[in-house]
Design a protein around this motif. Structure first.
Motif, mmCIF file in Angstrom:
data_model
loop_
_atom_site.group_PDB
_atom_site.id
_atom_site.type_symbol
_atom_site.label_atom_id
_atom_site.label_comp_id
_atom_site.label_asym_id
_atom_site.label_seq_id
_atom_site.Cartn_x
_atom_site.Cartn_y
_atom_site.Cartn_z
ATOM 1 N N ARG A 1 25.952 28.925 49.104
ATOM 2 C CA ARG A 1 27.050 28.076 48.625
ATOM 3 C C ARG A 1 26.572 26.650 48.341
ATOM 4 O O ARG A 1 27.234 25.673 48.646
ATOM 5 N N ASN A 2 25.407 26.557 47.743
ATOM 6 C CA ASN A 2 24.829 25.265 47.376
ATOM 7 C C ASN A 2 25.370 24.863 46.005
ATOM 8 O O ASN A 2 25.010 25.437 44.988
ATOM 9 N N ARG A 3 26.227 23.840 45.997
ATOM 10 C CA ARG A 3 26.858 23.419 44.747
ATOM 11 C C ARG A 3 25.895 22.687 43.831
ATOM 12 O O ARG A 3 26.085 22.655 42.624
ATOM 13 N N TYR A 4 24.871 22.078 44.376
ATOM 14 C CA TYR A 4 23.954 21.285 43.554
ATOM 15 C C TYR A 4 23.024 22.155 42.722
ATOM 16 O O TYR A 4 22.529 21.711 41.694
ATOM 17 N N LEU A 5 22.767 23.367 43.153
ATOM 18 C CA LEU A 5 21.934 24.279 42.364
ATOM 19 C C LEU A 5 22.752 25.116 41.384
ATOM 20 O O LEU A 5 22.187 25.743 40.499
ATOM 21 N N ALA A 6 24.061 25.105 41.525
ATOM 22 C CA ALA A 6 24.893 25.949 40.663
ATOM 23 C C ALA A 6 24.915 25.437 39.230
ATOM 24 O O ALA A 6 24.907 26.235 38.291
ATOM 25 N N TRP A 7 24.928 24.138 39.040
ATOM 26 C CA TRP A 7 24.975 23.591 37.686
ATOM 27 C C TRP A 7 23.691 23.852 36.911
ATOM 28 O O TRP A 7 23.764 24.289 35.759
ATOM 29 N N PRO A 8 22.500 23.604 37.480
ATOM 30 C CA PRO A 8 21.278 23.963 36.731
ATOM 31 C C PRO A 8 21.166 25.463 36.472
ATOM 32 O O PRO A 8 20.648 25.873 35.426
ATOM 33 N N SER A 9 21.660 26.273 37.382
ATOM 34 C CA SER A 9 21.634 27.712 37.164
ATOM 35 C C SER A 9 22.523 28.102 35.994
ATOM 36 O O SER A 9 22.159 28.972 35.192
ATOM 37 N N ALA B 1 28.471 32.317 40.214
ATOM 38 C CA ALA B 1 27.826 31.540 41.273
ATOM 39 C C ALA B 1 28.442 30.149 41.364
ATOM 40 O O ALA B 1 28.644 29.614 42.463
ATOM 41 N N LEU B 2 28.764 29.573 40.211
ATOM 42 C CA LEU B 2 29.419 28.258 40.208
ATOM 43 C C LEU B 2 30.801 28.351 40.841
ATOM 44 O O LEU B 2 31.187 27.498 41.657
ATOM 45 N N LEU B 3 31.558 29.393 40.503
ATOM 46 C CA LEU B 3 32.883 29.565 41.094
ATOM 47 C C LEU B 3 32.803 29.844 42.591
ATOM 48 O O LEU B 3 33.613 29.339 43.370
ATOM 49 N N ALA B 4 31.817 30.640 42.992
ATOM 50 C CA ALA B 4 31.689 30.970 44.413
ATOM 51 C C ALA B 4 31.289 29.755 45.233
ATOM 52 O O ALA B 4 31.634 29.660 46.414
ATOM 53 N N SER B 5 30.571 28.816 44.622
ATOM 54 C CA SER B 5 30.169 27.637 45.385
ATOM 55 C C SER B 5 31.300 26.620 45.508
ATOM 56 O O SER B 5 31.381 25.894 46.492
ATOM 57 N N TYR B 6 32.198 26.551 44.506
ATOM 58 C CA TYR B 6 33.293 25.592 44.554
ATOM 59 C C TYR B 6 34.594 26.175 45.099
ATOM 60 O O TYR B 6 35.514 25.423 45.411
ATOM 61 N N LEU B 7 34.700 27.470 45.207
ATOM 62 C CA LEU B 7 35.938 28.095 45.668
ATOM 63 C C LEU B 7 36.320 27.713 47.102
ATOM 64 O O LEU B 7 37.506 27.501 47.372
ATOM 65 N N PRO B 8 35.390 27.586 48.036
ATOM 66 C CA PRO B 8 35.804 27.194 49.387
ATOM 67 C C PRO B 8 36.427 25.797 49.462
ATOM 68 O O PRO B 8 37.225 25.519 50.351
ATOM 69 N N LEU B 9 36.090 24.922 48.534
ATOM 70 C CA LEU B 9 36.711 23.600 48.545
ATOM 71 C C LEU B 9 38.187 23.666 48.191
ATOM 72 O O LEU B 9 38.979 22.833 48.628
ATOM 73 N N VAL B 10 38.557 24.653 47.402
ATOM 74 C CA VAL B 10 39.937 24.785 46.970
ATOM 75 C C VAL B 10 40.736 25.655 47.937
ATOM 76 O O VAL B 10 41.891 25.356 48.237
ATOM 77 N N MET B 11 40.149 26.720 48.433
ATOM 78 C CA MET B 11 40.894 27.709 49.213
ATOM 79 C C MET B 11 41.027 27.354 50.692
ATOM 80 O O MET B 11 42.073 27.544 51.280
ATOM 81 N N ILE B 12 39.983 26.854 51.300
ATOM 82 C CA ILE B 12 40.001 26.635 52.751
ATOM 83 C C ILE B 12 40.437 25.202 53.030
ATOM 84 O O ILE B 12 39.806 24.256 52.583
ATOM 85 N N SER C 1 14.752 35.052 36.970
ATOM 86 C CA SER C 1 14.780 33.942 37.923
ATOM 87 C C SER C 1 16.175 33.344 38.030
ATOM 88 O O SER C 1 16.595 32.933 39.108
ATOM 89 N N VAL C 2 16.913 33.291 36.913
ATOM 90 C CA VAL C 2 18.287 32.777 36.960
ATOM 91 C C VAL C 2 19.163 33.706 37.791
ATOM 92 O O VAL C 2 20.003 33.243 38.571
ATOM 93 N N MET C 3 18.972 35.011 37.657
ATOM 94 C CA MET C 3 19.768 35.952 38.451
ATOM 95 C C MET C 3 19.447 35.807 39.936
ATOM 96 O O MET C 3 20.344 35.871 40.783
ATOM 97 N N PHE C 4 18.169 35.580 40.268
ATOM 98 C CA PHE C 4 17.795 35.388 41.669
ATOM 99 C C PHE C 4 18.404 34.099 42.215
ATOM 100 O O PHE C 4 18.964 34.081 43.317
ATOM 101 N N ILE C 5 18.319 33.008 41.447
ATOM 102 C CA ILE C 5 18.868 31.728 41.894
ATOM 103 C C ILE C 5 20.386 31.815 42.020
ATOM 104 O O ILE C 5 20.971 31.264 42.956
#
Length: 111
Positions: free
Chosen positions: A44-52, A85-96, A32-36
């Motif tokens: 790119r949901n940042r709020y679900l990345a931390w619980p995952s 997944a955490l990096l992929a969700s926060y990376l657009p805030l830094v790069m774009i 389930s963690v791998m699916f989430i």
């Protein structure tokens, strides 16, 4: 008939456990963690990345290496997927960088 007696102390053997206990089913938490984590990378949901990430750390802590098959899911792969997944969700805030949209028409220069 004395050799067939189960109470005979001479026929006792030492208790030994097998090398591995193989579980046929996969770990439900890791799956389930791998699916989430995959869902987080797509949406790119940042709020679900931390619980995952916390659930993937929990799956590493609760691993049972003696009970897993040799080709089974590794909890370390679940942890790496949670971190990515955490990096992929926060990376657009830094790069774009946000693009500036001009809201005013520039004044004409005097010719």
């Amino acid at each position: 008939m004395a050799g067939d007696d189960p109470r005979d102390p001479a026929s006792e053997t030492k208790l030994t456990f097998p090398d591995t206990w193989q579980v046929e089913s996969s770990d439900g938490l890791s799956s389930s963690v791998m699916f989430i984590s995959g869902l987080i990378m797509v949406t790119r949901n940042r709020y679900l990345a931390w619980p995952s990430l916390l659930m993937s750390i929990n799956s590493v802590i609760n691993q049972h290496p003696l009970r897993t098959k040799e080709g089974g899911n590794s909890p370390l792969s679940t942890l790496v997927l949670g971190v990515s997944a955490l990096l992929a969700s926060y990376l657009p805030l830094v790069m774009i960088q946000p693009q500036r949209i001009p809201t005013q028409v520039p004044l004409p220069t005097g010719l």
